[in-house]
Scaffold this motif. Sequence first.
Motif, short mmCIF file in Angstrom:
data_model
loop_
_atom_site.label_atom_id
_atom_site.label_comp_id
_atom_site.label_asym_id
_atom_site.label_seq_id
_atom_site.Cartn_x
_atom_site.Cartn_y
_atom_site.Cartn_z
N ILE A 1 -12.80 -39.34 -1.33
CA ILE A 1 -13.44 -38.11 -1.80
C ILE A 1 -13.98 -38.31 -3.21
CG2 ILE A 1 -13.02 -35.69 -2.44
CD1 ILE A 1 -10.90 -35.63 -0.18
N TYR A 2 -13.16 -38.93 -4.07
CA TYR A 2 -13.61 -39.16 -5.44
C TYR A 2 -14.81 -40.11 -5.49
CZ TYR A 2 -9.62 -36.72 -7.53
OH TYR A 2 -8.72 -35.77 -7.93
N LYS A 3 -14.87 -41.07 -4.59
CA LYS A 3 -16.02 -41.99 -4.55
C LYS A 3 -17.31 -41.23 -4.28
CE LYS A 3 -13.86 -46.36 -3.07
NZ LYS A 3 -13.72 -47.31 -1.93
N LYS A 4 -17.26 -40.32 -3.31
CA LYS A 4 -18.45 -39.54 -2.98
C LYS A 4 -18.86 -38.66 -4.17
CE LYS A 4 -17.39 -39.46 1.97
NZ LYS A 4 -16.94 -38.64 3.12
N ARG A 5 -17.88 -38.08 -4.82
CA ARG A 5 -18.18 -37.26 -5.99
C ARG A 5 -18.77 -38.10 -7.12
NH1 ARG A 5 -13.00 -33.12 -6.63
NH2 ARG A 5 -13.29 -31.98 -4.67
N ARG A 6 -18.19 -39.27 -7.32
CA ARG A 6 -18.67 -40.14 -8.41
C ARG A 6 -20.12 -40.54 -8.18
NH1 ARG A 6 -15.41 -45.58 -9.59
NH2 ARG A 6 -16.31 -46.05 -7.55
N ASN A 7 -20.48 -40.81 -6.94
CA ASN A 7 -21.87 -41.15 -6.64
C ASN A 7 -22.81 -40.02 -7.04
OD1 ASN A 7 -21.44 -43.74 -5.62
ND2 ASN A 7 -21.05 -43.00 -3.55
N LEU A 8 -22.39 -38.79 -6.80
CA LEU A 8 -23.20 -37.64 -7.19
C LEU A 8 -23.25 -37.50 -8.71
CD1 LEU A 8 -22.04 -35.08 -4.48
CD2 LEU A 8 -24.34 -36.03 -4.73
N VAL A 9 -22.12 -37.74 -9.38
CA VAL A 9 -22.11 -37.67 -10.85
C VAL A 9 -23.02 -38.74 -11.44
CG1 VAL A 9 -20.67 -37.98 -12.91
CG2 VAL A 9 -19.85 -36.56 -11.03
N TRP A 10 -23.02 -39.93 -10.85
CA TRP A 10 -23.94 -40.96 -11.33
C TRP A 10 -25.39 -40.48 -11.20
CZ3 TRP A 10 -21.33 -45.62 -8.37
CH2 TRP A 10 -20.21 -46.05 -9.11
N GLN A 11 -25.70 -39.78 -10.11
CA GLN A 11 -27.06 -39.25 -9.96
C GLN A 11 -27.36 -38.20 -11.02
OE1 GLN A 11 -28.12 -38.13 -5.81
NE2 GLN A 11 -26.35 -39.36 -5.16
N ILE A 12 -26.36 -37.38 -11.35
CA ILE A 12 -26.53 -36.38 -12.41
C ILE A 12 -26.81 -37.08 -13.75
CG2 ILE A 12 -25.33 -34.61 -13.76
CD1 ILE A 12 -23.82 -33.92 -11.10
N ALA A 13 -26.02 -38.12 -14.02
CA ALA A 13 -26.23 -38.88 -15.26
C ALA A 13 -27.62 -39.51 -15.29
CB ALA A 13 -25.15 -39.96 -15.38
N ASP A 14 -28.08 -39.99 -14.16
CA ASP A 14 -29.45 -40.55 -14.09
C ASP A 14 -30.49 -39.48 -14.42
OD1 ASP A 14 -28.49 -43.05 -13.34
OD2 ASP A 14 -28.72 -42.68 -11.19
N LYS A 15 -30.28 -38.28 -13.89
CA LYS A 15 -31.21 -37.18 -14.16
C LYS A 15 -31.30 -36.87 -15.66
CE LYS A 15 -32.57 -35.32 -10.09
NZ LYS A 15 -33.97 -35.00 -9.73
N LEU A 16 -30.18 -37.08 -16.34
CA LEU A 16 -30.11 -36.80 -17.78
C LEU A 16 -30.48 -38.02 -18.62
CD1 LEU A 16 -26.76 -34.76 -17.73
CD2 LEU A 16 -29.07 -33.84 -18.09
N ASN A 17 -30.94 -39.08 -17.96
CA ASN A 17 -31.34 -40.32 -18.65
C ASN A 17 -30.17 -40.96 -19.42
OD1 ASN A 17 -34.11 -40.23 -17.81
ND2 ASN A 17 -34.42 -38.58 -19.31
#
Length: 381
Positions: free
Chosen positions: A295-311
Motif C-alpha cells: 500500500i505504501y509503495k503505491k502511495r509513494r509512487n503518487l507522491v513522487w508524481q506530486i513532487a514532479d509536478k512541483l519540480n
Amino acid sequence: MIEVANRLKYVEEYYFSKKLKEVAELKTNGKPIINLGIGSPDLPPNALVILAMVNSLNDDNAHQYQSYTGLPKLRLALSQFYNKHFKVDVNPETEILPLMGSKEGIMHISMAFLNKGDEVLIPNPGYPTYEALTKLVEAKIVKYNLTESNKWFPNLEELEQQDLSKVKLMWLNYPNMPTGAQATEEQLEQLVVFALKHNILLVNDNPYSFILNNNKLSLLSVKNANKCCLELNSLSKTFNLSGWRVGFVLGNEQFIKAILKVKSNMDSGMFYSIQKGAIAALSAPIDWLNVLNEIYKKRRNLVWQIADKLNCTYNKTTAGLFVWAKLPKGELSEDFSDNLLYNNDLFVTPGTVFGTNGEGYIRFSLCVNQTDLKETLNRLS
C-alpha cells in the motif's frame, strides 16, 4: 500572575501542535485541506491485535496498575522480535524497558543521563523533540550537520575537530527522519568506535525499519555497542498503533536501570490490554507487514508524481514513511509550504521544522489515502 519555569523560555510549542490548529481552523471555515504533512498511520492495525486487546479486557487484574517494566510476556515478545528481525539478543528480564511511546523514552533518557551544562550532539536536520527535551533538562545543544552531499550521515572527521570533552550523549535516527536515509553496517560500526573513543552515550531512534526498507539494521548488532549504546523503537509506525503509545528502549542492564529510575516516578505502568495487543502485533505473521508495504509503495509512487509536478527532486532509494524532496533552486521551505496551503489547500511540512539544513526541502507523508493523493495531483494540474 504566577511565572512559568525559566526552562519554558527556551522551548516553543511543538510545530505540528501549532500548525495543525491553523489547518483545523481552515477546515472549519470550509477549506478542503489535504494533509500531506503528518506521519500518523491512517490504516488500521492487524485485526488480530484488536481482537487480543478486546479479549483481554475481562482478564483478572486487567484494570489495575501494571508493572513499571511491563508484562513479562511483552518483554519476551520484544526480545524475540529483535532476535528474529535484527539478529540481536537482548535479555528480556534486564535489557528491555517498555515505554508509552518512544517520545517518552527521549525524555527519560535525557533525564537519566544529562546534567545541566552537559553537551548533546543533535542531528541537523533531525526530529525536533531531541532539541526541545535537551533544553528542558538544561543541557547544551551541539548540532551536527547532515547533508545531501554526505548522504545524510554525520561527518565524523568534522566532528573530531571539535572539542567533545563535554559531550555526554549523541542522538541518531536511522532509517532517518526526515530524509529517509539509511546507514550501512560499516557506518554504524564507525559511530560506535567514535562513541567509545569519546565516552559518549549513543542513542539510535529506530521506528522506521519496517517501512519500505529492505535493509533492517539495529545499532545494537554492532560489536561493543552494549558498552555505549541504547536503541529506541516503537510499534506506532510498524504496526499502525501510534495512538496506543507503545514503545521500548533496549540496552545493557545498567543503562536500563538508570532509565527505570526516571520512568517509575513518572507513570504507573502501561494499560494491560494495550500490552496484550502489542504482544499480538509482535507475534503476528510478517505477511501483514508485506501487505502494508505494498500500500505504501503505491502511495509513494503518487507522491513522487506530486513532487514532479512541483519540480522537486528526490531519492528513490530511501526508507520510511516520508518522501524528502528538494525544492527548485531559490525556493524557501516555509514560503513554499504556505503557498501550497493557502492557494492549493495542501499542507506539506517545510524542511526547516527539522533544522537549518532542512532549508530548501519539504517533507511529504505517506499516511494519506490514494484518493486524496490523486486529488492532490488534480489540484496541481
